[in-house]
Scaffold this active site. Structure first.
Site, PDB file in Angstrom:
ATOM      1  N   ASP A 131      26.371  36.372  44.541  1.00 58.24           N
ATOM      2  CA  ASP A 131      26.065  36.903  45.865  1.00 58.24           C
ATOM      3  C   ASP A 131      26.265  35.822  46.929  1.00 58.24           C
ATOM      4  OD1 ASP A 131      25.341  39.291  44.711  1.00 58.24           O
ATOM      5  OD2 ASP A 131      23.211  38.769  44.607  1.00 58.24           O
ATOM      6  N   TYR A 132      26.438  36.284  48.148  1.00 58.08           N
ATOM      7  CA  TYR A 132      26.594  35.397  49.318  1.00 58.08           C
ATOM      8  C   TYR A 132      25.480  34.347  49.345  1.00 58.08           C
ATOM      9  CZ  TYR A 132      27.110  34.412  54.356  1.00 58.08           C
ATOM     10  OH  TYR A 132      27.298  33.820  55.575  1.00 58.08           O
TER      11      TYR A 132
END
Ligand code: URA
Length: 246
Positions: free
Chosen positions: A104-105
């Site tokens: 994820d970011y």
């Protein structure tokens, strides 16, 4: 010489199975002639085309990155945010690399990059048995019983996770949070966050500390190192290892 579908998969055109479909349905030409025969062998001197586009086989490259938070783990981003490719040193940016799976970011830690499509499919495909280790900082005071629940498998909405390893590392009463380690073999969308949330512990921060045997040891945040040929082989062997599922 290698089989045409393997050559195509290595180039990243498609998985080996999809390449077989493309061959069987007449989408593939070798040196200008359509080939539909599955055992057909090619070498680096042959010109392979899929739907008229030349399939280039490049030098294979395998990297381990220590991904910082705030970086997208895809080759490009429509919103023009920094990606795991855009932060690479200049000489590596044009090697057609792509990440092996996603983080994820806001997740940091180990992520592999390669231009070998077949390697990527073997490591993150549904049959892969590779271990991924995460350490999460979760909201709330986690207990050993909660670790047991996670270890036995939890319902994350559309999926019940497989048995895994989960260990409470520490609790921080002052900040009402806990640090928990989990080792999983699957890689469903937001899996670790959804596992913890499913039993009432939202994840505040997540770090992937290990991918197979590869860790971020010796790699500064945002930097990469080359995997050794031995590490590449080990990853492929481990991805294929079948141990009792449940
Ligand atoms: N699981 C998550 O929830 N996020 C990640 O980035 C990786 C695994």
């Amino acid at each position: 010489m290698e089989r045409l579908q393997k050559y195509m998969a290595r180039s990243g055109v498609a998985s080996r199975r999809k390449s077989e479909e493309l061959i069987a349905t007449g989408h593939v030409k070798v040196n200008g002639m359509t080939v539909t025969e599955m055992g057909y062998k090619v070498s680096g001197n042959d010109i392979v085309e899929v739907d008229g586009k030349i399939v280039e086989i490049k030098d294979l490259c395998y990297l381990a990155m220590n991904k910082p938070r705030g970086i997208i783990s895809s080759a490009n981003d429509e919103k023009d945010r920094k990606t795991v490719i855009s932060i690479l040193p200049k000489e590596l940016r044009d090697c057609r690399l792509f990440p092996v799976g996603r983080l994820d970011y806001d997740t940091k830690g180990i992520i592999l990059l390669t231009n070998d499509g077949e390697f990527m499919n073997a490591l993150v495909g549904p049959k892969s048995n590779l271990e991924k280790e995460y350490v999460g900082r979760v909201e709330g005071i986690f207990k050993k019983e909660d670790a047991k629940k996670i270890a036995l498998g939890v319902n994350i909405g559309d999926y019940v996770t497989r048995k895994c390893y989960c260990e409470l590392l520490s609790i921080d009463k002052e900040n009402n949070s806990s640090s928990v380690k989990v080792i999983i073999k699957e890689g469903k969308y937001h899996q670790v966050k959804r596992m913890f949330s499913s039993i009432g512990f939202p994840v505040k921060r997540l770090t992937r500390t290990r991918f197979g045997e590869i860790t971020t040891e010796g790699i500064a945040e945002g930097e990469v190192r080359y995997l050794t040929p031995h590490e590449v082989k080990r990853l492929l062997v481990q991805a294929k290892e079948v141990k009792a599922k449940k």
